[in-house]
Write a protein that holds these residues in place. Structure first.
Motif, PDB file in Angstrom:
ATOM      1  N   LEU A 155      13.342  19.223 -33.859  1.00 31.11           N
ATOM      2  CA  LEU A 155      12.760  19.973 -33.041  1.00 31.11           C
ATOM      3  C   LEU A 155      13.214  21.234 -32.400  1.00 31.11           C
ATOM      4  CD1 LEU A 155      12.156  16.286 -31.235  1.00 31.11           C
ATOM      5  CD2 LEU A 155      11.455  17.004 -33.089  1.00 31.11           C
ATOM      6  N   TYR A 156      11.745  21.930 -31.803  1.00 33.90           N
ATOM      7  CA  TYR A 156      12.758  23.550 -31.672  1.00 33.90           C
ATOM      8  C   TYR A 156      11.409  23.984 -30.752  1.00 33.90           C
ATOM      9  CZ  TYR A 156      14.486  24.328 -36.277  1.00 33.90           C
ATOM     10  OH  TYR A 156      15.141  23.987 -37.825  1.00 33.90           O
ATOM     11  N   PHE A 157      12.466  23.634 -29.606  1.00 32.84           N
ATOM     12  CA  PHE A 157      11.854  24.289 -28.287  1.00 32.84           C
ATOM     13  C   PHE A 157      12.080  25.930 -27.812  1.00 32.84           C
ATOM     14  CE2 PHE A 157      11.846  19.730 -28.310  1.00 32.84           C
ATOM     15  CZ  PHE A 157      10.917  19.365 -27.734  1.00 32.84           C
ATOM     16  N   PRO A 158      10.381  26.731 -27.164  1.00 33.45           N
ATOM     17  CA  PRO A 158      11.104  28.352 -26.662  1.00 33.45           C
ATOM     18  C   PRO A 158      12.594  28.246 -25.370  1.00 33.45           C
ATOM     19  CG  PRO A 158       9.477  28.221 -26.819  1.00 33.45           C
ATOM     20  CD  PRO A 158       9.667  25.872 -27.153  1.00 33.45           C
ATOM     21  N   ARG A 159      12.660  28.868 -25.854  1.00 30.82           N
ATOM     22  CA  ARG A 159      14.648  28.845 -24.495  1.00 30.82           C
ATOM     23  C   ARG A 159      13.776  29.263 -23.297  1.00 30.82           C
ATOM     24  NH1 ARG A 159      19.296  33.107 -24.471  1.00 30.82           N
ATOM     25  NH2 ARG A 159      20.308  32.427 -22.315  1.00 30.82           N
ATOM     26  N   SER A 160      14.186  28.848 -22.295  1.00 30.95           N
ATOM     27  CA  SER A 160      13.789  29.324 -20.629  1.00 30.95           C
ATOM     28  C   SER A 160      14.969  30.182 -20.321  1.00 30.95           C
ATOM     29  CB  SER A 160      13.116  27.983 -20.259  1.00 30.95           C
ATOM     30  OG  SER A 160      13.118  29.025 -18.883  1.00 30.95           O
ATOM     31  N   LEU A 161      13.900  31.096 -20.198  1.00 31.57           N
ATOM     32  CA  LEU A 161      15.503  32.214 -19.239  1.00 31.57           C
ATOM     33  C   LEU A 161      15.343  31.492 -17.158  1.00 31.57           C
ATOM     34  CD1 LEU A 161      15.299  35.333 -20.280  1.00 31.57           C
ATOM     35  CD2 LEU A 161      16.739  33.817 -21.540  1.00 31.57           C
TER      36      LEU A 161
END
Length: 703
Positions: free
Chosen positions: A559-565
């Motif tokens: 599962l790929y989730f966008p990185r959160s800054l």
């Protein structure tokens, strides 16, 4: 103050709003019945109704609203509810501004605003608007200010147009700066001006030489067809498209194209310019310059020819087309399932809520009857299975309401540890791997935990209850090649993986793994919605899912989730026993009578004072009439003009704000965007238990 003995002063009114004003029960307000209105008020209303401009009368300190037909169009969905309502209740989002207006004019002052910037709720959504506003006092029969005459003219389109004009001027100045730099660099090939109205092209000598005009050609009248004939045939349509876009939108014009030289070769140029508009916002002049970019383009083409492999290009384009076709097919299927599921879910979950609510009430009323308790428990378990099925279908169709928050995979894994071990059994070993510093992600934590649990249970079944499951998370940077056709963009991602050493899947089974209701398990051992739900949740969260498997070699799901800054929110564990009943007043807004009655009974048993409304229209009328409540417990999807989101918007601007708790079997994106709930939106999904209802009510009231 002298009053009229009859309504003759109001008899000359004409128009739709005149009829509504006569039909309205003014006895509910401080104005009293229509036949007691002073002559000054009747005359002022006559002036309002006769005006073609949007006008509204605010009478008395409360500012009771009397308006004309043009203002009813401006009011939109708030009409006719604004008629006779105090202005602060009718426009709660600008209540403070309207209070200032009424107080100023009743003191004898006038106010006028040019392009006043306001934020109004339209269809429950805040929207920035600009308006010309003019306010003046209206005297009563004694000559004292008793009301406010307001003229409202929306200027939003004009303001936006002026801003566009300013942007065009800024772009034009930027173009001039580029010209200056080009002159310094010696790369300028000439300048031109296109008179759009007369369709006449003019230019300097360098421009004429670049396009091979004859020396005797008049520079103030250069034939446009000659210039177009010199542009490479492959570039002409593109250049015309960029010119038309600039003329239509006012955006800066920039185009790179090839111009035919006298020796038969082509010269790469960059044309820059900007369309100018007259006072009527019509395009009339198009100045620009030509810059020599031949060396740069030649170098780029040489590098491109050197590095590009034709066979690889063909392969990439074929793969991209196949991926796009598959994505389109999947999207069409999702839309069909989503439409069907969403339509059924609302009514289905309402039915389940009625059944569940009455079962819980029956269990409470027969606490010592073992047969009743046994049958009720079995029935409630069936209701929960039905609710889970509906939830899984909504998740696959990407229509499950999500409550995303920033968290780290480490938090997820730590919270899942005990639950996984209990669900998988002692014969399954869980091997967890995390990098030293794993990135954060913005997801619905509960849904992600459910997804990992689903994948882990599938892995256990594939290994027949014995073996090791690898649970990992790592930081990855995905490039454009990897993301092509997957519905995600290149960038930083967190990859969460669940791997097993089980039986694996054949290529035929793998191709159908995410299909809803597809399962390889025996009848009664699975619905075939586990992987479908995970797929829908990941896609709805802006991520991507991949599954790799070989027969006899096991399966790995990633599962790929966008990185959160953004920073991870601190966890504040809830204290046991903090939930219970209360003494507050709750307004239950529900159009389904059976659902409404069970909710009322459940909340009444907890000690709350309950008021009810069958829809948003009735609820808003109660609130505008001054009914005081501590919480609005409202269904999301209801008939009527007033939406649940508008009830919430009204509650938010009260002093103090009124708490709102939504409930629904399917929100249809009324209170969310792409089915993503904002942090300050509380939703209790149907069907719910008495405990869930009590806990959520106390959470919202305490928040």
């Amino acid at each position: 103050m002298q009053f009229l003995s009859d309504s003759h002063g109001c008899a000359g009114w004409n128009g739709e709003m005149a009829g509504r004003i006569r039909a309205f029960d003014w006895g509910q307000t401080e104005l009293g019945h229509l036949d007691t209105w002073p002559a000054s008020l009747c005359s002022a209303v006559q002036l309002v109704l006769a005006s073609p401009m949007p006008m509204v009368m605010l009478w008395g300190r409360a500012g009771y609203m009397i308006y004309n037909d043009a203002y009813s169009v401006f009011a939109g969905g708030r009409h006719p509810y604004l008629l006779g309502a105090p202005v602060e209740l009718g426009w709660p989002e600008v209540a403070e501004f309207n209070r200032y207006v009424v107080d100023t004019c009743l003191a004898g002052g006038t106010l006028s605003y040019r392009n006043k910037d306001l934020v109004l709720l339209r269809d429950g959504v805040p929207e920035q608007v600009w308006m010309d506003l003019h306010y003046s006092p209206v005297a009563n029969n004694d000559g004292q200010p008793a009301g406010v005459m307001a003229m409202v003219v929306e200027t939003t389109e004009h303001v936006i147009s002026e801003r566009r004009r300013q942007a065009a001027e800024d772009a034009y100045r930027a173009d001039n700066e580029r010209v200056r730099l080009a002159l310094n660099a010696g790369a300028l090939l000439g300048s031109f001006v296109w008179d759009i109205k007369a369709n006449v092209l003019s230019g300097d000598e360098r421009f004429a030489r670049t396009f091979s005009f004859t020396p005797e050609q008049n520079l103030s009248d250069l034939p446009t067809e000659v210039a177009e004939s010199r542009i490479h045939p492959d570039d002409l349509a593109w250049v015309q498209e960029r010119v038309n876009n600039s003329v239509k939108t006012g955006e800066a014009f920039n185009a790179e194209y090839r111009v035919l030289r006298t020796d038969g070769s082509y010269l790469w140029v960059q044309a820059s310019g900007c369309c100018e508009f007259n006072e009527q916002d019509e395009p009339f002049r198009f100045p620009g310059v030509l810059i020599d970019i031949h060396e740069r383009k030649t170098a780029e083409e040489s590098l491109l020819k050197f590095t590009r492999n034709l066979e690889q290009r063909v392969t990439d384009e074929v793969d991209a087309r196949l991926a796009a076709e598959e994505q389109l097919r999947q999207s069409q299927k999702l839309e069909a399932i989503g439409g069907l599921t969403g339509g059924v879910a609302h009514d289905f979950n309402n039915l389940l809520q009625v059944i569940a609510g009455n079962l819980h009430l029956l269990a409470r009323h027969e606490p010592d009857n073992a047969n009743v308790q046994r049958r009720v428990s079995a029935s409630i378990a069936a209701v929960e299975r039905g609710a889970k099925l509906s939830s899984q279908l909504l998740a696959f169709a990407r229509r499950q309401p999500l409550s995303p928050a920033v968290c780290s995979p480490q938090q997820i894994f730590e919270g899942l540890g005990e639950l996984l071990q209990r669900a998988l059994g002692e014969t399954i070993q869980i091997d967890v791997r995390l990098p030293t510093e794993v990135w954060s992600i913005n997801v619905d934590r509960n849904q992600l935990e459910n997804a990992i649990l689903n994948l882990a249970i599938n892995a256990r079944d594939a290994m027949h209850g014995e073996g090791t499951i690898d649970l990992s998370a790592d930081n990855v940077a995905l490039d454009r090649r990897f993301c092509a056709g997957k519905g995600i963009v290149a960038g930083d991602y967190v990859r969460v993986a669940v791997a097993d050493t089980g039986a694996g899947m054949s290529a035929e089974v793998l191709a159908q793994a995410f299909e809803p209701f597809f399962t390889t398990k025996a009848d009664g051992q699975g619905t075939g919605l586990g992987l479908s739900m995970v797929f829908g949740f990941v896609k709805q969260s802006g991520g991507h899912i991949e599954i790799a498997s070989e027969v006899g070699q096991g399966t790995r799901v990633q599962l790929y989730f966008p990185r959160s800054l953004r920073p991870v929110l601190s966890e504040t564990p809830l204290q046991d026993g903090q939930y219970g009943g209360g003494h507050e007043t709750i307004l239950v807004v529900e159009d389904n009578e059976a659902v409404r009655s069970t909710a009322v009974e459940l909340l009444s048993e907890e000690g709350y004072t309950i008021l009810t409304a069958a829809n948003g229209d009735a609820a808003m009328q109660m609130l505008l009439n001054g009914v005081a409540v501590d919480l609005i417990f409202t269904d999301v999807v209801m008939p009527g003009l007033i939406k649940s989101s508008e009830l919430a918007a009204w509650a938010k601007v009260q002093q103090p704000p009124v708490a709102v708790l939504f409930t629904s079997g399917h929100t249809r994106d009324i209170i969310s965007r792409n089915h993503q709930l904002s942090p300050d939106t509380f939703l209790l999904s149907k069907p719910y238990s008495p405990q869930a209802l009590t806990q959520m009510v106390r959470t919202v009231l305490s928040g």
